[in-house]
Scaffold this motif. Sequence first.
Motif, mmCIF file in Angstrom:
data_model
loop_
_atom_site.group_PDB
_atom_site.id
_atom_site.type_symbol
_atom_site.label_atom_id
_atom_site.label_comp_id
_atom_site.label_asym_id
_atom_site.label_seq_id
_atom_site.Cartn_x
_atom_site.Cartn_y
_atom_site.Cartn_z
ATOM 1 N N THR A 17 0.583 -1.231 -0.074
ATOM 2 C CA THR A 17 -0.023 -0.190 0.052
ATOM 3 C C THR A 17 0.696 1.355 0.097
ATOM 4 O OG1 THR A 17 -0.205 -0.090 2.352
ATOM 5 C CG2 THR A 17 -1.957 -1.096 1.094
ATOM 6 N N SER A 18 2.061 1.159 -0.493
ATOM 7 C CA SER A 18 3.136 2.438 -0.405
ATOM 8 C C SER A 18 2.378 3.175 -1.417
ATOM 9 C CB SER A 18 4.222 1.735 -0.824
ATOM 10 O OG SER A 18 4.662 1.201 -2.024
ATOM 11 N N PHE A 19 1.805 3.026 -2.542
ATOM 12 C CA PHE A 19 1.102 4.019 -3.482
ATOM 13 C C PHE A 19 0.226 4.788 -2.660
ATOM 14 C CE2 PHE A 19 -2.001 0.492 -3.429
ATOM 15 C CZ PHE A 19 -3.244 1.363 -3.557
ATOM 16 N N LEU A 20 -0.283 4.624 -1.587
ATOM 17 C CA LEU A 20 -1.322 5.456 -0.858
ATOM 18 C C LEU A 20 -0.428 6.042 0.504
ATOM 19 C CD1 LEU A 20 -4.070 3.040 -0.210
ATOM 20 C CD2 LEU A 20 -4.172 4.944 -1.733
ATOM 21 N N PHE A 21 0.604 5.304 1.142
ATOM 22 C CA PHE A 21 1.131 5.687 2.171
ATOM 23 C C PHE A 21 2.511 6.237 2.002
ATOM 24 C CE2 PHE A 21 -1.743 2.906 4.301
ATOM 25 C CZ PHE A 21 -2.114 3.665 5.315
ATOM 26 N N GLY A 22 3.355 5.602 1.017
ATOM 27 C CA GLY A 22 4.798 5.986 0.833
ATOM 28 C C GLY A 22 5.442 5.404 2.134
ATOM 29 N N GLU A 23 6.388 5.986 2.807
ATOM 30 C CA GLU A 23 6.901 5.727 4.019
ATOM 31 C C GLU A 23 6.202 6.100 5.168
ATOM 32 O OE1 GLU A 23 9.858 3.880 4.360
ATOM 33 O OE2 GLU A 23 9.526 3.433 2.144
ATOM 34 N N GLN A 24 5.119 6.682 5.194
ATOM 35 C CA GLN A 24 4.306 7.240 6.268
ATOM 36 C C GLN A 24 3.802 5.979 6.965
ATOM 37 O OE1 GLN A 24 0.715 9.571 5.310
ATOM 38 N NE2 GLN A 24 -0.245 8.999 7.085
ATOM 39 N N GLU A 25 3.808 5.812 8.291
ATOM 40 C CA GLU A 25 3.332 4.966 9.217
ATOM 41 C C GLU A 25 4.482 3.616 9.213
ATOM 42 O OE1 GLU A 25 0.710 5.026 11.364
ATOM 43 O OE2 GLU A 25 0.999 7.369 10.630
ATOM 44 N N ILE A 26 5.778 3.792 8.701
ATOM 45 C CA ILE A 26 6.641 2.711 8.817
ATOM 46 C C ILE A 26 7.743 3.023 10.052
ATOM 47 C CG2 ILE A 26 8.473 1.541 7.789
ATOM 48 C CD1 ILE A 26 6.096 0.910 6.721
ATOM 49 N N VAL A 27 7.685 2.281 11.149
ATOM 50 C CA VAL A 27 8.219 2.427 12.313
ATOM 51 C C VAL A 27 9.490 1.710 12.561
ATOM 52 C CG1 VAL A 27 7.865 2.140 14.604
ATOM 53 C CG2 VAL A 27 5.923 2.736 13.352
ATOM 54 N N ASP A 28 10.455 2.473 12.797
ATOM 55 C CA ASP A 28 11.956 1.910 12.978
ATOM 56 C C ASP A 28 11.961 0.894 14.368
ATOM 57 O OD1 ASP A 28 14.513 1.277 13.850
ATOM 58 O OD2 ASP A 28 15.404 3.064 12.763
ATOM 59 N N ILE A 29 12.004 -0.330 14.485
ATOM 60 C CA ILE A 29 11.972 -0.984 15.571
ATOM 61 C C ILE A 29 13.608 -1.579 16.134
ATOM 62 C CG2 ILE A 29 9.674 -1.647 15.529
ATOM 63 C CD1 ILE A 29 10.552 -4.265 14.244
ATOM 64 N N SER A 30 14.368 -0.834 15.531
ATOM 65 C CA SER A 30 15.826 -1.382 15.801
ATOM 66 C C SER A 30 16.021 -1.519 17.189
ATOM 67 C CB SER A 30 16.797 -0.517 14.983
ATOM 68 O OG SER A 30 16.728 -0.460 13.519
ATOM 69 N N GLU A 31 15.629 -0.495 17.925
ATOM 70 C CA GLU A 31 16.249 -0.797 19.614
ATOM 71 C C GLU A 31 15.277 -1.753 20.165
ATOM 72 O OE1 GLU A 31 15.665 2.292 23.320
ATOM 73 O OE2 GLU A 31 15.933 3.281 21.217
ATOM 74 N N PHE A 32 14.100 -1.887 20.030
ATOM 75 C CA PHE A 32 13.473 -2.963 20.490
ATOM 76 C C PHE A 32 14.024 -4.595 20.021
ATOM 77 C CE2 PHE A 32 10.197 -6.356 19.681
ATOM 78 C CZ PHE A 32 9.749 -6.503 21.288
ATOM 79 N N LEU A 33 14.579 -4.365 18.930
ATOM 80 C CA LEU A 33 14.787 -6.019 18.298
ATOM 81 C C LEU A 33 16.172 -5.939 19.001
ATOM 82 C CD1 LEU A 33 14.240 -6.010 14.567
ATOM 83 C CD2 LEU A 33 13.103 -7.393 16.515
ATOM 84 N N ALA A 34 17.165 -5.043 19.266
ATOM 85 C CA ALA A 34 18.207 -4.948 20.009
ATOM 86 C C ALA A 34 18.124 -5.574 21.281
ATOM 87 C CB ALA A 34 19.229 -3.855 19.806
ATOM 88 N N LEU A 35 17.121 -4.836 22.010
ATOM 89 C CA LEU A 35 16.883 -5.130 23.292
ATOM 90 C C LEU A 35 16.343 -6.489 23.428
ATOM 91 C CD1 LEU A 35 15.058 -1.889 24.609
ATOM 92 C CD2 LEU A 35 17.443 -2.736 25.245
ATOM 93 N N SER A 36 15.692 -7.163 22.745
ATOM 94 C CA SER A 36 14.987 -8.362 22.793
ATOM 95 C C SER A 36 16.002 -9.560 22.586
ATOM 96 C CB SER A 36 13.773 -8.395 21.775
ATOM 97 O OG SER A 36 14.128 -8.477 20.500
ATOM 98 N N GLY A 37 17.058 -9.116 21.821
ATOM 99 C CA GLY A 37 18.338 -10.041 21.412
ATOM 100 C C GLY A 37 18.018 -10.953 20.276
ATOM 101 N N LEU A 38 16.904 -10.702 19.523
ATOM 102 C CA LEU A 38 16.664 -11.371 18.379
ATOM 103 C C LEU A 38 17.644 -11.214 17.198
ATOM 104 C CD1 LEU A 38 12.871 -10.829 18.057
ATOM 105 C CD2 LEU A 38 13.936 -12.626 18.957
ATOM 106 N N PRO A 39 18.234 -12.136 16.766
ATOM 107 C CA PRO A 39 19.263 -11.957 15.578
ATOM 108 C C PRO A 39 18.300 -11.862 14.224
ATOM 109 C CG PRO A 39 19.022 -14.260 16.307
ATOM 110 C CD PRO A 39 18.048 -13.522 16.947
#
Length: 114
Positions: A17-39
Motif C-alpha cells: 500500500t505504499s502507493f497510498l502511504f509512501g513511507e508514512q506509518e513505517i516505524v523503526d524498531i531497531s532498538e526493540f529488536l536489539a533489546l530483545s536479542g533477536l538476531p
Amino acid sequence: MGAPAVWAIAGHNYPDTSFLFGEQEIVDISEFLALSGLPVTLFRCASYERAVFDLLYYHIEQNNRMVPNVQPTDINDVVDFDRIIGWVWEWERSGQLERGGAMRNWLSAEPWTS
C-alpha cells in the motif's frame, strides 16, 4: 535450535500500500529488536494503524471478504480507528478505494456486508 533466520511478521501476500502511504506509518524498531536479542535484520515495520489498514485493504478492498480471525474489539484498545477511518474517507473520495463503506463498517464493529 536457534532463532529462525526469517521471521514472518504479518503473513505472506499482503498488498503493497505504499502507493497510498509512501513511507508514512513505517516505524523503526531497531532498538526493540536489539533489546530483545533477536538476531534478525528486519528493523522496520508498519504502525498498528497501517497494519490494520493493510489487513482491511487485503480482505475487503481486494478480495471482498470478511476479515478472518480478528474483530475490532480485539484491538481497539491499541489502534486509533479514527485515523484509519480518515484515511479510508480520503482515499475513497480520491477514487482509490471502492469498498470504503465496508472498511468503515468493520472499524465501527458493525456487521460486514458486501
